[in-house]
Design a protein around this motif. Sequence first.
Motif, PDB file in Angstrom:
ATOM      1  N   GLY A 167      -9.170  -1.305   7.326  1.00 38.38           N
ATOM      2  CA  GLY A 167      -7.786  -1.755   7.302  1.00 38.38           C
ATOM      3  C   GLY A 167      -7.575  -2.978   8.179  1.00 38.38           C
ATOM      4  O   GLY A 167      -6.781  -3.863   7.856  1.00 38.38           O
ATOM      5  N   ALA A 194      -3.831  -0.857  12.144  1.00 40.02           N
ATOM      6  CA  ALA A 194      -4.785  -1.369  11.150  1.00 40.02           C
ATOM      7  C   ALA A 194      -6.174  -1.139  11.723  1.00 40.02           C
ATOM      8  O   ALA A 194      -6.566  -1.783  12.702  1.00 40.02           O
ATOM      9  CB  ALA A 194      -4.542  -2.853  10.876  1.00 40.02           C
ATOM     10  N   CYS A 219      -3.115   0.694   7.534  1.00 40.82           N
ATOM     11  CA  CYS A 219      -4.292   1.125   6.771  1.00 40.82           C
ATOM     12  C   CYS A 219      -5.352   1.640   7.732  1.00 40.82           C
ATOM     13  O   CYS A 219      -5.696   0.962   8.697  1.00 40.82           O
ATOM     14  CB  CYS A 219      -4.851  -0.021   5.930  1.00 40.82           C
ATOM     15  SG  CYS A 219      -6.298   0.440   4.940  1.00 40.82           S
ATOM     16  N   ASN A 225      -2.865   5.329   4.012  1.00 40.26           N
ATOM     17  CA  ASN A 225      -3.222   4.174   3.177  1.00 40.26           C
ATOM     18  C   ASN A 225      -4.721   3.850   3.230  1.00 40.26           C
ATOM     19  O   ASN A 225      -5.124   2.687   3.136  1.00 40.26           O
ATOM     20  CB  ASN A 225      -2.395   2.944   3.583  1.00 40.26           C
ATOM     21  CG  ASN A 225      -0.913   3.165   3.322  1.00 40.26           C
ATOM     22  OD1 ASN A 225      -0.513   3.555   2.237  1.00 40.26           O
ATOM     23  ND2 ASN A 225      -0.096   2.926   4.334  1.00 40.26           N
ATOM     24  N   ALA A 249       2.781  -2.163   3.828  1.00 37.12           N
ATOM     25  CA  ALA A 249       2.371  -0.777   3.606  1.00 37.12           C
ATOM     26  C   ALA A 249       3.504   0.184   3.892  1.00 37.12           C
ATOM     27  O   ALA A 249       4.382  -0.091   4.716  1.00 37.12           O
ATOM     28  CB  ALA A 249       1.169  -0.442   4.491  1.00 37.12           C
ATOM     29  N   LEU A 251       0.863  -1.181   0.000  1.00 34.49           N
ATOM     30  CA  LEU A 251       0.000   0.000   0.000  1.00 34.49           C
ATOM     31  C   LEU A 251       0.896   1.226   0.000  1.00 34.49           C
ATOM     32  O   LEU A 251       1.779   1.349   0.856  1.00 34.49           O
ATOM     33  CB  LEU A 251      -0.903   0.012   1.237  1.00 34.49           C
ATOM     34  CG  LEU A 251      -1.766  -1.235   1.496  1.00 34.49           C
ATOM     35  CD1 LEU A 251      -2.554  -1.068   2.788  1.00 34.49           C
ATOM     36  CD2 LEU A 251      -2.704  -1.498   0.336  1.00 34.49           C
TER      37      LEU A 251
END
Length: 257
Positions: free
Chosen positions: A112, A108, A60, A24, A54, A17
């Motif tokens: 994500g 995350a 994310c 992201n 990422a 990512l």
Amino acid sequence: MQEIRYEVNNRIAYITLNRPEKRNAFNKQLVSELKEAFSRAEHEEEVKVIVLKAEGKVFCAGADLGYLQSLQTHTFEENLVDSHYLKDLYLQIYRHPKIVIAAVQGHAIAGGCGLITVCDFVFSVSEAKFGYTEVKIGFVPAIVMTFLIRKIGEARAKEMLLSGDLIEASQAQEYGIVTEVLFDNELYEKVDEFALHLCQTNSAQAMKATKQMIADIQERSLSEALVYAAEVNAKARAFEDCKKGIAAFLSKEKLSW
């Protein structure tokens, strides 16, 4: 591709990512490029294992809220198409014929966290936090819920989805979301080591069939699951990899996949 990077090395496809300035977060282009990358990895014979990682401090952050806000003026039918588009990405990863390993270097959150939930293995740094925060902004973690309940059970899923609170990596490991928690400087080395281990010691054909069966068997009753299991067992005996593996074992030859 603008939102991700794709490269292959030592039979491992690395999908990264690459939208760090937006943590992201998902928008349609990022989702589209992820789907394209996972499709590419599926059809490249050289690729045996996929590593999802990422750039930046956050793995994310889920949906891009600016993008999500723009969708509020759309009709139900238009939003349904967009929802199916994201659903298809999660399902593509969950049912991907090749093993998918997430290397989580930062938080995350929301979608994500859903992204790593559908991966087969998740290695995380200790500082990362995990959570489904949708209820805190009046949204519903609808798509990720389906996969989370499968992965960690209803009680744990309720705790995470209804509270919307973030949990530490160690707790995510205890819940079964994370496979292993590592120090920052260990993460990528450990992920590469584990991915290479799978490439070198396991049959791609067998891993594909096993992963597919794990996904399918949960939808069946006990008797149906056993009939399905017997069929897979019988088919696996004819796998070229199975013939090769048994022959090597019986002749005491070192097997290299």
